[in-house]
Design a protein around this motif. Sequence first.
Motif, PDB file in Angstrom:
ATOM      1  N   SER A 197     116.968 -15.926  98.779  1.00  0.00           N
ATOM      2  CA  SER A 197     118.151 -16.765  99.064  1.00  0.00           C
ATOM      3  C   SER A 197     118.352 -17.705  97.878  1.00  0.00           C
ATOM      4  CB  SER A 197     117.938 -17.597 100.329  1.00  0.00           C
ATOM      5  OG  SER A 197     117.867 -16.739 101.436  1.00  0.00           O
ATOM      6  N   LYS A 213     120.994 -13.511  98.751  1.00  0.00           N
ATOM      7  CA  LYS A 213     121.866 -14.147  99.739  1.00  0.00           C
ATOM      8  C   LYS A 213     122.249 -15.526  99.228  1.00  0.00           C
ATOM      9  CE  LYS A 213     118.235 -13.147 101.962  1.00  0.00           C
ATOM     10  NZ  LYS A 213     117.057 -13.340 102.826  1.00  0.00           N
ATOM     11  N   ASN A 214     123.407 -16.002  99.662  1.00  0.00           N
ATOM     12  CA  ASN A 214     123.837 -17.322  99.186  1.00  0.00           C
ATOM     13  C   ASN A 214     124.764 -17.981 100.198  1.00  0.00           C
ATOM     14  OD1 ASN A 214     124.139 -19.494  97.528  1.00  0.00           O
ATOM     15  ND2 ASN A 214     125.407 -18.461  96.002  1.00  0.00           N
ATOM     16  N   GLY A 215     124.312 -18.079 101.451  1.00  0.00           N
ATOM     17  CA  GLY A 215     125.109 -18.723 102.498  1.00  0.00           C
ATOM     18  C   GLY A 215     126.475 -18.065 102.610  1.00  0.00           C
ATOM     19  N   SER A 216     127.550 -18.880 102.589  1.00  0.00           N
ATOM     20  CA  SER A 216     128.904 -18.313 102.711  1.00  0.00           C
ATOM     21  C   SER A 216     129.434 -17.810 101.369  1.00  0.00           C
ATOM     22  CB  SER A 216     129.853 -19.353 103.306  1.00  0.00           C
ATOM     23  OG  SER A 216     129.832 -20.513 102.497  1.00  0.00           O
ATOM     24  N   VAL A 270     131.389 -12.700 101.211  1.00  0.00           N
ATOM     25  CA  VAL A 270     130.975 -12.849 102.615  1.00  0.00           C
ATOM     26  C   VAL A 270     132.239 -13.166 103.421  1.00  0.00           C
ATOM     27  CG1 VAL A 270     129.666 -14.341 104.194  1.00  0.00           C
ATOM     28  CG2 VAL A 270     128.659 -13.642 102.003  1.00  0.00           C
ATOM     29  N   LEU A 276     134.119 -17.292 108.310  1.00  0.00           N
ATOM     30  CA  LEU A 276     134.021 -17.411 109.764  1.00  0.00           C
ATOM     31  C   LEU A 276     134.797 -18.639 110.216  1.00  0.00           C
ATOM     32  CD1 LEU A 276     130.156 -16.833 110.107  1.00  0.00           C
ATOM     33  CD2 LEU A 276     131.974 -15.164 110.565  1.00  0.00           C
ATOM     34  N   VAL A 295     130.790 -22.063 112.458  1.00  0.00           N
ATOM     35  CA  VAL A 295     129.363 -21.784 112.273  1.00  0.00           C
ATOM     36  C   VAL A 295     128.612 -22.752 113.187  1.00  0.00           C
ATOM     37  CG1 VAL A 295     127.430 -21.896 110.652  1.00  0.00           C
ATOM     38  CG2 VAL A 295     129.614 -20.932 109.915  1.00  0.00           C
ATOM     39  N   ALA A 355     119.759 -16.680 109.901  1.00  0.00           N
ATOM     40  CA  ALA A 355     120.860 -15.968 109.215  1.00  0.00           C
ATOM     41  C   ALA A 355     120.267 -14.964 108.227  1.00  0.00           C
ATOM     42  CB  ALA A 355     121.754 -16.967 108.483  1.00  0.00           C
ATOM     43  N   GLY A 356     119.349 -15.456 107.400  1.00  0.00           N
ATOM     44  CA  GLY A 356     118.739 -14.581 106.394  1.00  0.00           C
ATOM     45  C   GLY A 356     117.872 -13.498 107.024  1.00  0.00           C
ATOM     46  N   ALA A 398     124.762 -11.142 110.267  1.00  0.00           N
ATOM     47  CA  ALA A 398     124.433 -12.563 110.077  1.00  0.00           C
ATOM     48  C   ALA A 398     125.596 -13.440 110.545  1.00  0.00           C
ATOM     49  CB  ALA A 398     124.096 -12.825 108.613  1.00  0.00           C
TER      50      ALA A 398
HETATM   51  P1  ADP Z   1     118.869 -17.946 104.559  1.00  0.00           P
HETATM   52  O1  ADP Z   1     118.914 -18.076 106.063  1.00  0.00           O
HETATM   53  O2  ADP Z   1     117.793 -17.038 104.088  1.00  0.00           O
HETATM   54  O3  ADP Z   1     118.912 -19.269 103.830  1.00  0.00           O
HETATM   55  P2  ADP Z   1     121.631 -17.687 103.819  1.00  0.00           P
HETATM   56  O4  ADP Z   1     121.930 -19.060 104.323  1.00  0.00           O
HETATM   57  O5  ADP Z   1     121.890 -17.438 102.390  1.00  0.00           O
HETATM   58  O6  ADP Z   1     120.184 -17.174 104.161  1.00  0.00           O
HETATM   59  O7  ADP Z   1     122.516 -16.719 104.698  1.00  0.00           O
HETATM   60  C1  ADP Z   1     122.251 -15.356 104.862  1.00  0.00           C
HETATM   61  C2  ADP Z   1     123.542 -14.650 105.206  1.00  0.00           C
HETATM   62  O8  ADP Z   1     124.083 -15.196 106.403  1.00  0.00           O
HETATM   63  C3  ADP Z   1     124.634 -14.805 104.156  1.00  0.00           C
HETATM   64  O9  ADP Z   1     124.516 -13.855 103.107  1.00  0.00           O
HETATM   65  C4  ADP Z   1     125.874 -14.572 105.002  1.00  0.00           C
HETATM   66  O10 ADP Z   1     126.066 -13.192 105.205  1.00  0.00           O
HETATM   67  C5  ADP Z   1     125.489 -15.214 106.331  1.00  0.00           C
HETATM   68  N1  ADP Z   1     125.951 -16.606 106.373  1.00  0.00           N
HETATM   69  C6  ADP Z   1     125.182 -17.717 106.252  1.00  0.00           C
HETATM   70  N2  ADP Z   1     125.940 -18.837 106.333  1.00  0.00           N
HETATM   71  C7  ADP Z   1     127.215 -18.419 106.497  1.00  0.00           C
HETATM   72  C8  ADP Z   1     128.480 -19.082 106.643  1.00  0.00           C
HETATM   73  N3  ADP Z   1     128.597 -20.416 106.609  1.00  0.00           N
HETATM   74  N4  ADP Z   1     129.584 -18.302 106.803  1.00  0.00           N
HETATM   75  C9  ADP Z   1     129.509 -16.963 106.828  1.00  0.00           C
HETATM   76  N5  ADP Z   1     128.357 -16.280 106.700  1.00  0.00           N
HETATM   77  C10 ADP Z   1     127.225 -16.989 106.535  1.00  0.00           C
END
Ligand code: ADP
Length: 303
Positions: A192, A223-226, A242, A245, A248, A254-255, A283
């Motif tokens: 991430s 992965k990088n959140g949204s 991504v 949404l 949230v 999520a990851g 996710a």
């Molecule tokens: P981790 O939980 O490992 O920190 P991330 O926060 O990068 O992982 O999120 C993993 C995946 O979850 C993202 O690649 C995306 O598909 C989904 N995701 C996470 N946050 C959001 C968000 N705010 N909106 C849409 N999808 C999200």
Amino acid sequence: MRVLAIGECMAELAPAEVPGNYRLGFAGDTFNTAWYLARLRPDMAVSFQTAIGTDAISRQLREAVAGCGIGTDHIRTVPDRTVGLYLITLTNGERSFSYWRDHSAARLLADDAAALAHAMEEADLVYFSGITLAILAPAARKTLLDALRTARAAGKRIAFDPNLRPRLWSDMGEMTETIMQGAAVCDIALPSFEDEARWFDDADPEATADRYAAAGAETVVVKNGSDPVHCRQGDAQGTYPVPPLSSVIDTTAAGDSFNAAILAGIADDSPMEASIARACRLAGQVVQGRGALVPVDPARVDG
Ligand code: ADP
């Protein structure tokens, strides 16, 4: 395809409807991924390797894992220890976590090298994380890394989520060094970006992908959140948006869930672009629910 996830599953106490009451559940990063994988692909042989105690809550954990359709044959039992525990506290809607896991049985999950090797022999794809490494004593870490290296040499595919958790490590240099040892035994790395940037000073997700590729991973999915997912496979690189949404609710797992869809895609030999799209849809459902294990709809993952 037989998948083995290795790590710690803890007892979870989450606030129930009535203030002051808590609901018992079971969760933990690699277990969560196994859980989503079993939901996505009920036909797949998914098993979980850990260590638990011999007390009632340990037996309950084993039953809960089995009840999710996840194999428990490789769960060790160790006397005089019990499962780790975490408690979720809600303060103005914000969740915070308190952990009791310093002496959990799972810290001994790699103590029996023969059992570990046997568990990996019965799998085609082995999944572990930086948390799996963090909870082990140095000698056990070496046992696990050696077993993974041997399994990989025997043709097993190894997947790794670095899941950087500084509070599980006493020394940050030891954390980054051990994480890169994990990277060196894996084929598929699932980092991430936010954590990687903080602890490895990566300028962008490409830099994260390059670092894991240089360590030996053939496939890296960052992965990088949204923000967009960055993927590197061999010399090919791609960036995938991504889907946004409308709301949230809770980003727990999520990851972990994202990783499950990537592993399912690897088992099916799906093109990575399609797997990333499925991972984002999975996710996306998870962050719109509450807790680590959200009862997602597999039909909506396929789009
Ligand atoms: P981790 O939980 O490992 O920190 P991330 O926060 O990068 O992982 O999120 C993993 C995946 O979850 C993202 O690649 C995306 O598909 C989904 N995701 C996470 N946050 C959001 C968000 N705010 N909106 C849409 N999808 C999200």
